[in-house]
Design a protein around this motif. Structure first.
Motif, short mmCIF file in Angstrom:
data_model
loop_
_atom_site.label_atom_id
_atom_site.label_comp_id
_atom_site.label_asym_id
_atom_site.label_seq_id
_atom_site.Cartn_x
_atom_site.Cartn_y
_atom_site.Cartn_z
N GLU A 1 0.83 -1.21 0.00
CA GLU A 1 0.00 0.00 0.00
C GLU A 1 0.87 1.26 0.00
N THR A 2 1.94 1.24 0.78
CA THR A 2 2.78 2.43 0.91
C THR A 2 4.06 2.33 0.07
N TYR A 3 4.32 1.13 -0.50
CA TYR A 3 5.55 0.90 -1.28
C TYR A 3 6.79 1.17 -0.43
N GLU A 4 6.75 0.68 0.78
CA GLU A 4 7.87 0.84 1.70
C GLU A 4 8.38 -0.52 2.16
N VAL A 5 9.68 -0.57 2.43
CA VAL A 5 10.26 -1.75 3.05
C VAL A 5 9.98 -1.66 4.55
N THR A 6 9.39 -2.70 5.11
CA THR A 6 8.97 -2.66 6.50
C THR A 6 9.61 -3.79 7.31
N PRO A 7 9.82 -3.58 8.62
CA PRO A 7 10.35 -4.66 9.47
C PRO A 7 9.29 -5.74 9.64
N ASN A 8 9.75 -6.97 9.80
CA ASN A 8 8.83 -8.10 9.95
C ASN A 8 9.42 -9.08 10.94
N ILE A 9 8.83 -9.14 12.13
CA ILE A 9 9.35 -10.03 13.18
C ILE A 9 8.42 -11.23 13.33
N LEU A 10 8.96 -12.39 13.12
CA LEU A 10 8.22 -13.64 13.31
C LEU A 10 8.86 -14.39 14.47
N LEU A 11 8.05 -14.80 15.44
CA LEU A 11 8.59 -15.61 16.53
C LEU A 11 9.04 -16.95 16.00
N SER A 12 10.05 -17.52 16.63
CA SER A 12 10.60 -18.78 16.14
C SER A 12 9.65 -19.95 16.42
N ALA A 13 9.82 -21.00 15.66
CA ALA A 13 9.11 -22.27 15.88
C ALA A 13 10.16 -23.31 16.25
N SER A 14 9.72 -24.44 16.80
CA SER A 14 10.67 -25.44 17.30
C SER A 14 11.62 -25.97 16.23
N GLN A 15 11.16 -26.01 14.97
CA GLN A 15 12.05 -26.56 13.93
C GLN A 15 13.30 -25.70 13.71
N ALA A 16 13.26 -24.43 14.18
CA ALA A 16 14.43 -23.56 14.02
C ALA A 16 15.60 -24.03 14.87
N MET A 17 15.36 -24.91 15.83
CA MET A 17 16.43 -25.37 16.71
C MET A 17 17.38 -26.36 16.02
N ARG A 18 16.96 -26.90 14.87
CA ARG A 18 17.77 -27.96 14.24
C ARG A 18 19.15 -27.46 13.81
N LEU A 19 19.21 -26.23 13.31
CA LEU A 19 20.50 -25.69 12.85
C LEU A 19 21.48 -25.51 14.00
N PRO A 20 21.12 -24.79 15.07
CA PRO A 20 22.07 -24.69 16.19
C PRO A 20 22.36 -26.04 16.83
N MET A 21 21.39 -26.94 16.85
CA MET A 21 21.61 -28.25 17.46
C MET A 21 22.71 -29.01 16.71
N ARG A 22 22.65 -28.96 15.39
CA ARG A 22 23.68 -29.65 14.58
C ARG A 22 25.06 -29.06 14.86
N TRP A 23 25.17 -27.74 14.85
CA TRP A 23 26.50 -27.14 14.97
C TRP A 23 27.06 -27.22 16.38
N ILE A 24 26.21 -27.20 17.37
CA ILE A 24 26.70 -27.40 18.74
C ILE A 24 27.24 -28.83 18.88
N ALA A 25 26.54 -29.78 18.28
CA ALA A 25 27.01 -31.18 18.32
C ALA A 25 28.38 -31.31 17.65
N ILE A 26 28.57 -30.60 16.55
CA ILE A 26 29.83 -30.68 15.81
C ILE A 26 30.97 -29.99 16.57
N LEU A 27 30.66 -28.84 17.19
CA LEU A 27 31.71 -28.04 17.85
C LEU A 27 32.07 -28.53 19.25
#
Length: 321
Positions: free
Chosen positions: A199-225
């Protein structure tokens, strides 16, 4: 730091209020990361200070000795330092100050001020999106290292670095940071993506709360490190339940940082998470967090390749329509 629990409140609006910090302690949180002081706020303070102290000096001769009442002039950084002091007076759990930026700027001086104000540790949140097509990845890594070394060298309290996962070799980057003496890695920083308002042709901030599946990436790298570096490992992103925390601890995390779950369910959810963890541990006869910590890291698991390509291949080939 000696914590009563591996549950840590991430930097969020919840820590802007002293009463909320007290409620987090009462709910059983192990430590609180305060909301972030942004590099831009530090720059703004410096600019505004200069503007206020020069105010009116070009007008009349008698005004050359005039300066505004700086006692009443409180900027974002000054209010932040005051907030650290008030939080330390109000609660017994460790208070971790948070600096968010992308250049060296005034980080070092404010890190010193954080320590003087009573912060128990500092979390450096480097939010940097390289967009210059002529900037090589090595220069990006150098920028991170320069900030980390400067801040670590200026204080005696622990310093943790909150990283994004976007490095060509995450293991190498983590090792460099570890060699620089950083006390902890917080994995991973969530880069909030912008949206477009049609409507305004502007770039706007967009905050989405995390879901549980987002934990897979840090879980993998913590296991590796785990066991490859000396720095402690803090898991963040997608941690919503006691089960999520247990998984992070088993791959090697020292603590699990919680944000979205508390914003969604309220501060009292800390107790729900801890109760769930205790029940799980009781049923499986774990007597302490240390007993299970790192038991499912890449080094300890029967199939280390599962944290690399083997897991990817199995997931793709076994999926059923």
């Amino acid at each position: 730091m000696d914590l009563r629990s591996p549950l840590v409140a991430s930097a969020s609006p919840l820590s802007e209020n002293i009463d909320s910090i007290k409620k987090l302690e009462d709910a059983g949180i192990g430590a609180v990361v305060l909301y972030s002081l942004f590099e831009e706020q530090i720059r703004l303070e410096q600019e505004e200070y200069a503007a206020h102290t020069l105010q009116g000096t070009e007008s009349f001769a008698e005004s050359l000795s005039y300066f505004p009442d700086l006692e009443e002039y409180k900027t974002g950084p000054e209010l932040y330092l005051e907030h650290i002091r008030k939080a330390k007076e109000a609660v017994d759990v460790p208070i971790i100050a948070s600096l968010n930026g992308s250049t060296l700027g005034g980080w070092t001086e404010y890190a010193k001020e954080f320590e003087k104000a009573g912060a128990d540790a500092i979390e450096l949140n480097i939010y940097y999106i390289p967009t210059d097509e002529n900037l090589p990845g090595s220069e990006v890594e150098h920028k991170y290292m320069a900030i980390a070394k400067a801040v670590k060298g200026s204080v005696s309290i622990p310093v943790a670095l909150k990283l994004s996962p976007f490095f060509s070799n995450m293991s190498h980057m983590a090792k460099q940071i570890d060699d620089a003496g950083i006390d902890g890695l917080v994995l991973f920083n969530r880069f909030y993506q912008p949206d477009i308002d049609l409507e305004t042709y502007e770039v706007t901030p967009n905050i989405l709360l995390s879901a549980s599946q987002a934990m897979r990436l840090p879980m993998r790298w913590i296991a590796i490190l785990k066991d490859k570096i000396q720095a402690d490992l803090a898991a963040t992103s997608g941690i919503h339940t006691g089960t999520d925390v247990v998984k992070m601890l088993m791959v090697g995390a020292n603590v699990a940082q919680i944000c979205s779950a508390l914003l969604k369910h309220g501060i009292s959810h800390v107790k729900n998470i801890e109760d769930h963890m205790r029940q799980w541990m009781l049923e499986r006869e774990y007597h302490s967090v240390k007993e299970m910590q790192g038991s499912m890291s890449q080094k300890k698991t029967a199939e280390p390749s599962q944290y690399e390509r083997a897991q990817y291949m199995k997931a793709i080939t076994k999926y059923q329509l």
